[in-house]
Design an enzyme around this catalytic site. Structure first.
Site, short mmCIF file in Angstrom:
data_model
loop_
_atom_site.label_atom_id
_atom_site.label_comp_id
_atom_site.label_asym_id
_atom_site.label_seq_id
_atom_site.Cartn_x
_atom_site.Cartn_y
_atom_site.Cartn_z
N PHE B 96 0.86 -1.18 0.00
CA PHE B 96 0.00 0.00 0.00
C PHE B 96 0.89 1.23 0.00
CE2 PHE B 96 -2.32 -3.47 1.96
CZ PHE B 96 -3.48 -3.48 1.23
N PHE B 98 3.41 4.06 -2.88
CA PHE B 98 3.81 4.44 -4.23
C PHE B 98 5.33 4.46 -4.29
CE2 PHE B 98 -0.22 6.56 -3.45
CZ PHE B 98 -0.95 6.23 -4.58
#
Lengths: 493, 184, 149
Positions: B96, B98
């Site tokens: 979860f 980037f």
């Protein structure tokens, strides 16, 4: 010859004590109880987002999945039985088929409920591939069971649509006549001059698009079951995303067109004015038939790899699909009400308020379906804001209106009913406003823990949900009381 | 509260106006039932009004559709001038987090190439004031290309905007946007 | 009703279906691209359905037994099961079995059309609608891997 065949028909189920009215009543009661329960689940989620109670994220998302999937299936069930009830005035429909459809949807709901509540299945009701298979916090059986549940709901809706299509062709000669295209094409005109009434036109559109939708849903679920059974089964994420929204958007959207069929049938009872078919209805429902299934690409605007023509076609179709609703159905309903000797009952109030919800939610949907606006609205609370407006503030009001009409309401509502009604509307309006506010503030949807001002808005929303549920309880009690005191002779406004 | 500005302000004003008009029309129609009249007397004028309304609404939709053709956020719709060499930034989303640079310049067009290692994610950019200014989906096996220029330096937030699993609401991180060279 | 006028067309349909099933196997031609292959299945289901409907329409019948409607739904599911890749890829390696599977599509199509039309006059059209829709949708990418993988 057709007449001779009709004469030979017998309704075996009626012999067994299952009158059509009874089956409709069963569907209605099951559906309303389910919705009441799922609305409480919705309230619990709001309270959790507002930090009024604590839910583990996996529990929150499981409840989210249950709330979404359950509501869609239940709304399909409720609008379906309501429309069927009126369609029987025009078509010969088999009560066994309705019973089977109701049973299939209920079994589907139960399967989904077990998958979620026992198994902890939690990828959202759209179960967007590959989420059900990657990083799952639930066992594989729950995934499979949920998909079978979806399949059951699809089968129930498909068989409902098939019987209606068969009934229309039997009664009016062809599906084109079902859409009243004989008002436009002289060659189709029947010797006996019989033309499909608006409620049948709506049924034709819904049943055809329903078959298309269920076909899409079946392929979707078969592909996912293929992946479930064998990890090597290839799936293209963009393809299945398109298919998911083709199915998901269209089936949710169709419930409002089923509701339109109910409005056509029931509103004349209250306004004491007839609702006739003419060319405009044929044109507009054919337009809906063609463009409603093409609106799904508006869910993929933010997938920039999607073919440009699909993006623009999705926007154009969404726009075009809004024309028949606003220019014909809602306008026609308002014209029917305008300066009519309207009998204001719970039923009629719900129907008119539902039209309002349909329009406001529709306006919000149109803004969201405009690509440059979708840029800042997509997957924010604006999305649940708009669909709660026309599912809860539209379709569900039509269902409540139908329930009230079905139970029978000869007298104007008393003080208890009026109070309940007002509480319900105040709760509904306040609840929806918090959703819109969250959307415009960029709060993401589907989050167990939201960034500010999400929790603050969720606190306010929880309060309104409580008011809404109190009002709804009152409205349902009133309806139940009237049902018990009208000796089962509903239908009289 | 987040300031209301840009597209959000336009949307809000439009929606409030539409809602107010619709509620007004309904109120008027509902009140009219106190003075009942024959349907034939009402329907003729109603049908005329419906015709005007259909023309008006149809024209409005065509205008709106035409307007969107020039304002869609896709690469193919970017004006030629904006297609000068942009700074290419690859964004890989996964459950979860980037994977992307933590600092980017303001005032320079950036070509975000967004994809995902696992499930569908969203890539939403929130301004230092908390306003959602742009987004694109992060999909496995595909790369979505989004052009974006940070108008001002500051601390932006990148937030996942597609439900991606149990840690979805924790999937956000900050992005520092520094002033463009030659400015300040 | 099946009229004399329709007989040549139905004959043509049978010939086309037989050619579609037998010619590739006889000549040893491999499968067409996946999308086209799905459309081929849809054509066989559709053609079978038309024949089933035409058979029912030869004479008037009593209508209204819901069992025919349930049979229609089950046959629809059967048609999809025949396309399950696990099954299909195993069968695909043997030309004879593959040919039989194609016959299977035509048979399922026939009984689907038959059952739907038995339920009620002209309701076979709903079966054709389902078959065309599933065929068109599977052709857009069912069982296809994502690009570049």
């Amino acid at each position: 010859m057709l007449a001779r065949q009709l004469e030979r028909t017998e309704f075996h189920a009626e012999d067994a004590g299952l009158s059509p009215r009874r089956v409709v009543g069963i569907g209605l009661v099951i559906g309303l109880i389910t919705i009441y329960g799922l609305a409480m689940v919705g309230g619990i989620m709001k309270a959790a987002q507002g930090n009024l109670l604590h839910l583990a994220p996996e529990t929150f998302y499981a409840l989210l999945t249950l709330h979404g999937a359950g509501m869609i299936a239940t709304v399909v069930l409720l609008t379906g039985v309501a429309h069927w009830y009126f369609l029987r005035e025009h078509l010969t429909l088999r009560v066994e088929v309705l019973l089977f459809a109701v049973a299939a949807i209920v079994w589907g709901l139960l399967a989904a409920a077990v998958a979620v509540l026992v198994g902890g299945f939690a990828p959202g009701w759209t179960f967007l591939y590959p989420l059900p298979f990657v990083g799952a916090t639930w066992p594989a059986w729950a995934t499979g069971l949920f998909f079978f549940g979806v399949l059951f709901v699809g089968i129930g809706f498909a068989i409902y649509c098939l019987d209606i299509l068969a009934g229309i062709v039997r009664e009016y000669g062809s599906l084109l006549n079902g859409l009243a295209l004989d008002t436009l094409i002289p060659r189709l005109r029947r010797a006996d001059g019989k033309v499909a009434p608006p409620t049948v036109i709506a049924a034709t559109m819904v049943a055809i698009d329903g078959i298309l939708t269920v076909s899409a849903g079946t392929i979707l679920v078969i592909a996912l079951l293929g992946r479930w059974a064998s990890p090597n089964f290839p799936i293209d994420p963009l393809w299945i995303k398109n298919l998911t929204y083709f199915f998901g958007h269209t089936i949710a959207n169709l419930t409002i067109y089923v509701s339109a069929g109910v409005i056509y049938a029931v509103l004349p009872h209250y306004t004491q004015r007839p609702w006739h078919t003419n060319k405009i209805y044929a044109i507009s429902w054919t337009t809906s038939l063609i463009f409603v299934p093409w609106a799904w690409p508006h869910h993929l605007y933010m997938d920039f790899v999607q073919a440009p023509w699909l993006q623009l076609f999705g926007e154009g179709s969404t726009y075009i699909a809004s024309i028949p609703a606003t220019v014909v159905t809602i306008f026609g309903a308002l014209l029917l009400v305008y300066r009519s000797p309207m009998r204001w009952r719970i039923g009629s109030t719900m129907f008119v308020a539902g039209l309002l919800g349909w329009l406001i939610g529709g306006a919000a949907a149109m803004l969201d379906a405009t690509i440059p606006f979708n840029d800042v609205l997509h997957n924010t609370l604006w999305v649940p804001a708009h669909f709660h407006t026309y599912l809860l503030g539209g379709v569900f009001l039509f269902v409540l209106g139908f329930a009230s009409h079905f139970a029978g309401e000869r007298a104007a509502p008393g003080r208890f009913a009026k109070t309940a009604e007002w509480l319900f509307f105040v709760g509904l309006g306040g609840f929806l406003l918090t959703f819109y506010a969250g959307g415009i503030e960029g709060v993401p949807r589907r989050e167990a823990v939201q960034p500010a001002p999400g929790p603050f808005l969720a606190d306010i929303a929880t309060g309104f949900v409580v008011i809404l549920l109190v009002g709804l309880t009152g409205v349902l009690l009133e309806t139940l009381w009237r049902a018990r005191h009208s000796a089962g002779q509903g239908g009289e406004a | 509260m987040v300031p209301l500005e840009g597209k959000q302000l336009v949307i809000f004003v439009l929606w409030v106006a539409l809602t107010a008009i619709v509620i007004g029309v309904f109120w008027w129609v509902m009140r009219s039932t106190r003075r009942p009249d024959a349907y034939d007397a009402v329907s003729k004028g109603g049908y005329r009004l419906r015709k005007s309304w259909a023309w008006f609404y149809g024209t409005l939709l065509i205008a709106a559709f035409a307007a969107t053709l020039w304002t869609v956020p896709y690469a193919w719709a970017q004006p030629a001038a904006a297609k000068r060499p942009a700074m290419v930034v690859t964004v890989r989303a996964r459950q979860f987090s980037f994977s992307m640079p933590s600092r980017l310049p303001a005032g320079r067009q950036i070509e975000f190439r967004v994809t995902s290692d696992d499930v569908n994610h969203g890539f939403g950019i929130y301004s230092p004031q908390g306003v959602l200014v742009a987004q694109v989906q992060a999909m496995p096996d595909y790369t979505n290309v989004m052009y974006f220029t940070f108008s001002a330096p500051g601390t932006y937030t990148i937030r996942c905007l597609e439900f991606c699993g149990v840690g979805h609401s924790d999937m956000h991180q900050t992005l520092t946007v520094y002033p463009a060279k030659g400015s300040v | 009703m099946m009229t004399r006028r329709n007989v040549p067309w139905l004959g043509l349909l049978v010939v086309a279906m037989a050619a579609d099933i037998l010619v590739p196997a006889a000549l040893g031609i491999g499968d067409p691209p996946l999308g086209l292959h799905h459309l081929e299945h849809a054509f066989l289901l559709f053609g079978g359905g038309v024949l089933g409907i035409a058979y029912v329409r030869r004479s008037p019948r009593e209508w209204g037994d819901p069992l025919w409607l349930f049979a229609t739904i089950l046959l629809g599911a059967a048609g999809l099961v025949l396309m399950v890749p696990e099954l299909y890829s195993r069968v695909d390696a043997y030309p004879v079995l593959h040919t039989l599977l194609h016959v299977g599509f035509a048979v399922v199509g026939y009984f689907g059309g038959y059952a739907a039309e038995r339920y009620s006059p002209r309701s076979g059209i709903a079966w054709l609608l389902m078959v065309v829709m599933t065929g068109a949708l599977t052709a857009t990418g069912f069982g296809a891997p994502p690009p570049g993988v």
